[in-house]
Each structure stands twice: as structure tokens, then as C-alpha cells.
Write an enzyme that holds these catalytic residues in place. Sequence first.
Site, PDB file in Angstrom:
ATOM      1  N   LYS A 292      32.540  17.999  22.534  1.00 30.94           N
ATOM      2  CA  LYS A 292      33.614  17.777  23.512  1.00 30.94           C
ATOM      3  C   LYS A 292      33.309  16.621  24.467  1.00 30.94           C
ATOM      4  O   LYS A 292      34.236  16.089  25.080  1.00 30.94           O
ATOM      5  CB  LYS A 292      33.793  19.040  24.370  1.00 30.94           C
ATOM      6  CG  LYS A 292      34.193  20.278  23.603  1.00 30.94           C
ATOM      7  CD  LYS A 292      35.687  20.335  23.423  1.00 30.94           C
ATOM      8  CE  LYS A 292      36.120  21.699  22.937  1.00 30.94           C
ATOM      9  NZ  LYS A 292      37.575  21.780  22.875  1.00 30.94           N
TER      10      LYS A 292
ATOM     11  N   GLN B  70      31.541  21.336  16.698  1.00 28.65           N
ATOM     12  CA  GLN B  70      31.764  22.508  17.560  1.00 28.65           C
ATOM     13  C   GLN B  70      31.382  23.809  16.840  1.00 28.65           C
ATOM     14  O   GLN B  70      30.729  24.678  17.412  1.00 28.65           O
ATOM     15  CB  GLN B  70      33.242  22.542  17.970  1.00 28.65           C
ATOM     16  CG  GLN B  70      33.604  23.625  18.979  1.00 28.65           C
ATOM     17  CD  GLN B  70      35.086  23.562  19.375  1.00 28.65           C
ATOM     18  OE1 GLN B  70      35.836  22.699  18.936  1.00 28.65           O
ATOM     19  NE2 GLN B  70      35.499  24.488  20.216  1.00 28.65           N
TER      20      GLN B  70
ATOM     21  N   THR C 137      37.185  12.180  26.989  1.00 29.46           N
ATOM     22  CA  THR C 137      38.333  12.963  27.456  1.00 29.46           C
ATOM     23  C   THR C 137      39.291  11.954  28.083  1.00 29.46           C
ATOM     24  O   THR C 137      38.883  11.167  28.935  1.00 29.46           O
ATOM     25  CB  THR C 137      37.906  14.013  28.504  1.00 29.46           C
ATOM     26  OG1 THR C 137      36.875  14.838  27.949  1.00 29.46           O
ATOM     27  CG2 THR C 137      39.078  14.873  28.933  1.00 29.46           C
TER      28      THR C 137
ATOM     29  N   ASP D  53      36.682  22.661  32.300  1.00 31.47           N
ATOM     30  CA  ASP D  53      37.795  22.869  31.371  1.00 31.47           C
ATOM     31  C   ASP D  53      37.993  24.366  31.162  1.00 31.47           C
ATOM     32  O   ASP D  53      37.049  25.081  30.807  1.00 31.47           O
ATOM     33  CB  ASP D  53      37.518  22.169  30.041  1.00 31.47           C
ATOM     34  CG  ASP D  53      38.797  21.967  29.229  1.00 31.47           C
ATOM     35  OD1 ASP D  53      39.885  21.968  29.831  1.00 31.47           O
ATOM     36  OD2 ASP D  53      38.705  21.825  28.007  1.00 31.47           O
TER      37      ASP D  53
ATOM     38  N   GLU E  74      43.256  17.862  21.927  1.00 36.09           N
ATOM     39  CA  GLU E  74      43.744  19.083  22.587  1.00 36.09           C
ATOM     40  C   GLU E  74      44.728  18.666  23.675  1.00 36.09           C
ATOM     41  O   GLU E  74      44.411  17.841  24.530  1.00 36.09           O
ATOM     42  CB  GLU E  74      42.591  19.897  23.190  1.00 36.09           C
ATOM     43  CG  GLU E  74      41.730  20.553  22.120  1.00 36.09           C
ATOM     44  CD  GLU E  74      40.730  21.569  22.657  1.00 36.09           C
ATOM     45  OE1 GLU E  74      40.403  21.512  23.864  1.00 36.09           O
ATOM     46  OE2 GLU E  74      40.283  22.417  21.862  1.00 36.09           O
TER      47      GLU E  74
ATOM     48  N   ARG F 233      35.633  19.302  15.606  1.00 38.92           N
ATOM     49  CA  ARG F 233      35.632  20.731  15.243  1.00 38.92           C
ATOM     50  C   ARG F 233      34.436  21.123  14.390  1.00 38.92           C
ATOM     51  O   ARG F 233      33.956  22.254  14.479  1.00 38.92           O
ATOM     52  CB  ARG F 233      36.919  21.082  14.494  1.00 38.92           C
ATOM     53  CG  ARG F 233      38.193  20.833  15.274  1.00 38.92           C
ATOM     54  CD  ARG F 233      38.242  21.659  16.533  1.00 38.92           C
ATOM     55  NE  ARG F 233      39.492  21.443  17.256  1.00 38.92           N
ATOM     56  CZ  ARG F 233      39.707  21.850  18.503  1.00 38.92           C
ATOM     57  NH1 ARG F 233      38.760  22.489  19.172  1.00 38.92           N
ATOM     58  NH2 ARG F 233      40.856  21.615  19.093  1.00 38.92           N
TER      59      ARG F 233
ATOM     60  N   GLU G 180      46.410  19.156  26.954  1.00 42.14           N
ATOM     61  CA  GLU G 180      46.090  19.906  28.174  1.00 42.14           C
ATOM     62  C   GLU G 180      46.729  19.246  29.391  1.00 42.14           C
ATOM     63  O   GLU G 180      47.102  18.077  29.378  1.00 42.14           O
ATOM     64  CB  GLU G 180      44.568  19.963  28.403  1.00 42.14           C
ATOM     65  CG  GLU G 180      43.814  20.571  27.232  1.00 42.14           C
ATOM     66  CD  GLU G 180      42.394  21.004  27.573  1.00 42.14           C
ATOM     67  OE1 GLU G 180      42.095  21.190  28.773  1.00 42.14           O
ATOM     68  OE2 GLU G 180      41.597  21.165  26.629  1.00 42.14           O
TER      69      GLU G 180
ATOM     70  N   GLU H 118      45.105  24.136  14.910  1.00 42.73           N
ATOM     71  CA  GLU H 118      46.137  25.167  14.786  1.00 42.73           C
ATOM     72  C   GLU H 118      47.233  24.756  13.809  1.00 42.73           C
ATOM     73  O   GLU H 118      47.655  25.542  12.969  1.00 42.73           O
ATOM     74  CB  GLU H 118      46.755  25.457  16.149  1.00 42.73           C
ATOM     75  CG  GLU H 118      45.794  26.133  17.105  1.00 42.73           C
ATOM     76  CD  GLU H 118      46.199  25.875  18.534  1.00 42.73           C
ATOM     77  OE1 GLU H 118      47.053  26.613  19.044  1.00 42.73           O
ATOM     78  OE2 GLU H 118      45.673  24.932  19.151  1.00 42.73           O
TER      79      GLU H 118
ATOM     80  N   ASP I 249      41.581  16.582  25.520  1.00 41.17           N
ATOM     81  CA  ASP I 249      40.181  17.006  25.370  1.00 41.17           C
ATOM     82  C   ASP I 249      39.794  16.842  23.889  1.00 41.17           C
ATOM     83  O   ASP I 249      39.811  17.798  23.122  1.00 41.17           O
ATOM     84  CB  ASP I 249      40.066  18.474  25.825  1.00 41.17           C
ATOM     85  CG  ASP I 249      38.662  19.019  25.687  1.00 41.17           C
ATOM     86  OD1 ASP I 249      37.716  18.209  25.652  1.00 41.17           O
ATOM     87  OD2 ASP I 249      38.512  20.250  25.617  1.00 41.17           O
TER      88      ASP I 249
ATOM     89  N   HIS J 194      46.985  29.452  22.070  1.00 38.67           N
ATOM     90  CA  HIS J 194      45.888  28.687  21.464  1.00 38.67           C
ATOM     91  C   HIS J 194      44.690  29.609  21.223  1.00 38.67           C
ATOM     92  O   HIS J 194      44.119  29.634  20.129  1.00 38.67           O
ATOM     93  CB  HIS J 194      45.492  27.536  22.388  1.00 38.67           C
ATOM     94  CG  HIS J 194      44.237  26.820  21.989  1.00 38.67           C
ATOM     95  ND1 HIS J 194      44.175  25.949  20.918  1.00 38.67           N
ATOM     96  CD2 HIS J 194      42.976  26.857  22.511  1.00 38.67           C
ATOM     97  CE1 HIS J 194      42.943  25.472  20.812  1.00 38.67           C
ATOM     98  NE2 HIS J 194      42.199  26.007  21.756  1.00 38.67           N
TER      99      HIS J 194
ATOM    100  N   TYR K 190      28.422  25.803  18.929  1.00 38.15           N
ATOM    101  CA  TYR K 190      29.024  26.450  20.112  1.00 38.15           C
ATOM    102  C   TYR K 190      28.395  27.777  20.502  1.00 38.15           C
ATOM    103  O   TYR K 190      28.567  28.225  21.639  1.00 38.15           O
ATOM    104  CB  TYR K 190      30.540  26.570  19.966  1.00 38.15           C
ATOM    105  CG  TYR K 190      31.039  27.799  19.246  1.00 38.15           C
ATOM    106  CD1 TYR K 190      30.984  27.879  17.867  1.00 38.15           C
ATOM    107  CD2 TYR K 190      31.588  28.869  19.949  1.00 38.15           C
ATOM    108  CE1 TYR K 190      31.461  28.991  17.201  1.00 38.15           C
ATOM    109  CE2 TYR K 190      32.063  29.988  19.297  1.00 38.15           C
ATOM    110  CZ  TYR K 190      31.992  30.049  17.915  1.00 38.15           C
ATOM    111  OH  TYR K 190      32.464  31.154  17.269  1.00 38.15           O
TER     112      TYR K 190
HETATM  113 MN    MN Z   1      39.768  21.968  25.930  1.00 38.64          MN
END
Ligand code: MN
Length: 442
Positions: free
Chosen positions: A263, A250, A267, A138, A209, A247, A211, A383, A243, A145, A254
Amino acid sequence: MSTLDDTHDPALRSWVTSANDAASEFPIQNLPFGRFRRAGSIDAWRIGVAIGDQVLDLKLVAERTGWTDAERERLLPLARSELNGFMARGSQARRALRATLSQALREGSAWQDALSSCLVPQAQAAMAMPCEVGDYTDFYTGIHHATAVGKLFRPDNPLLPNYKYVPIGYHGRCSSLCVSGHDLRRPHGQIKSEAAPPQFMPSQRLDYELEVGALIGPGNELGEPIAMPNAEQHLFGLVLLNDWSARDVQAWEYQPLGPFLSKNFATTLSPWVVTMDALAPFRAPFERPAGDPPPLPYLDDANNRQHGAIAITLEVWLQTEAMRQRGEPAVRLMQSNFRDAYWTLAQLVAHHSSNGCNLQPGDLLGSGTQSGPQEGQGGSLLELTYGGKQPITLPNGETRTFLQDGDTVILRGFCERPGLRRIGFGDCAATVQAARGLSSTL
Ligand code: MN
């Protein structure tokens, strides 16, 4: 780079009349590949091509048409349900089959009678993952973003210094790739809030997400990088990709090695692979704002500058449980365009293999979240709600910061240009299920 030919002619019409409906995502100019069987059956999965509201069953086509040996030979891996084998053969075989199918599905084709018996209504088809995906990477090509998310953490310095030089990515996980329609269960994870120690609990900040996923056609040998001028030859086609991201998990996990359990729990991919040939009329120049550094030479070439980008309108739609119960349709949360990605697919292929890493047929490259430059064009709830601080309000008065159980997230994508036939990707949808209770008796 795919060139335009008579298969892109906007005037072409099919004897499959639903394909001629202006609203159809699958006109004769598209012809995407997918893997399907009759819903409710336990038949082996078959490769099909979407045309209007039907699927053309390529196993039956191979059995029932009197096509030439060359045409039948190209159909063989597909008749055996091996899309990867066909993907590995590259753009020449793909374009040749596209030309054959385009001829056979046109109004007035001599094959109409034979092929009519090879159609299955999409409403009666169950879809599988379109191919075997051996590796999944990914990327992070959505600069709007990256900037919006960076701002939440570093208001003064949102973009890290490597962003405009390195196509940033991480290696993802294949076992949890799912096709559209598979529900997803809210994951548990370690969550750390304020000064308290971390707790293991269901994610409270579950997000999507938006994508694009690129599927690799022919691969490269280990130790043999793919140069920019050849990079497009290694792309087979595109899907939409969600994806899913926890959060809160994460944020705690991360650093220092990047996303992991936040993640890899699911997916979702759309079921139809839109080929690079179908996308050829929608190519766009790859441009960077004045003053930005040019890509290093190994990520640059003239073709890429002229046509490296692809104009795909991308959308996120949401239907909550309450909306579903009241029979209210999904609402659109945002719209962006894949043309705005900071890196092209050719650059991702060239960069991924630049150290000699080998790509293989069916490998999946995610684009990263595709947000637009304007307010309200965020490709994730992170976002749209400014990190969960400003809820969005839906038309029925419900609000969301992050996803609730029962929410259905639908990604949509389509290409349109004046004078051309619009083509679409089909929905990439999944519904959030409540977290599973943890067993203490194992
Ligand atoms: Mn992603």
C-alpha cells in the site's frame, strides 16, 4: 455541524462566468482550496480557490484588495501559502472567509475589477499537494467492500466480528502521498503463488481503491480525546483518494500486522479540498440496518444520527493506453455513494483520538474503499473481477483483471440534490508506468 447560509443559495451567480456553467464542478457555492503555481514556472506554491475554470490567487487578493483588517488577517496564512495554518484556525475563520469570498465573487460585486487581475486559468496551473500532511490513517468504512473482499477469503463468514463495533484502520505513510497527475510506477514485491517459494518481482495484481480523504483542521492535545459532539469541528474538508494496492504483495504480507509494502508505494489525492461548509447541504442521516448493533456510546450522538453521513456520488473511470492512442475517452467502471459508509467521519475522529492519540492540522484520514451494495459497484478491481477470476470487458473489447501499464485511473466525485447547485471535487487521476528495472550495481 455546518449550517446553511446565503453562500449555499442555488441562485447565486458569479462574475467569473465559467462558474455559472451547469457542468462546472466549481460554482460559487463550492470554493475549494488548493496549492498551485503557473505550469512550467519555478514560482513558490500559492494557495488558490477554484472558481469555474479559474483559480483565484489568494496572495494577490491579499495584496490588491482594500479589505478590512479582520478579513486581511484571516487571509494572512493563505497569502503565505500555509494552508495548514488556516486549517488550524477552525470553522469560524473558514466560514468567515467563505462568506467574504462568496460576496466578492458574486455578480455585481464591487470587487470584480480588483479580483479579475487575481485569476489564473486552471488550464495554466500546476497543482501541488494541498497541504502538509503529517500523519495518514486509512480506515475501512466501506461495509460492502469489507464484505465482498471477506467473501473471497471466507465465503461463509465474510465480516470479522469486530467490524460493526470498531472503525478498523491502519497507519499509512505520508512520504508517498502524491497529487493527481503524478504517474505511478508499478511496484516490485514478494509474491507467493501456489506451492512455489515466494519470488521478488513486479506486481501482477496492481489495483486502485476508491476512497474519500478527510483533512483535519484544529487538532487535539495528546491525552485529550475528542468527544463526538465536537468531532465535526476538527474536520476541515474532503478530497478524493486513490489507495493504490498491490494485491499479490498484500496477500502474502498482510498477516499478522496488516498492509505494508502493498500500500505504501503511492497514494493519490485530488488537488482541491472541498470544505465541510460547501458540503453542508448534502448531509444525510447516519443509519444502520435493523438488527445491527448500535455504536458504543463514545461513537454515538444525536447530531451524528441526524446528519453524520454525507451524500457524495463517487465514480471510477479508466482510460487504457490503446484508448488514449485512438483518442477514445475514459469509460466509467462503477458508481457508489459515500452515504453508504458504515462509519461517519465524526466517528473516525472520535475513535482515532479516543485513546488520547493527538490529531494535527493537515492529518489525513482515508475512508477505506467505498463500494456500493449492488453487483458492479465494487470500488476496486479486486471486487469487480471477483479476485481476478472474471475479467471485465471494456467497450473497445479490451479486458482487465488488474491494471496494465499505461492505464489511467480517474476518480470522480460530486454532490447533487434537487433544488441545490451541484458541486464537484475535480479529477483524481494517475497513469501506471512500467516497473523499473532493478539495479544490481549499487
Ligand atoms: Mn484503502
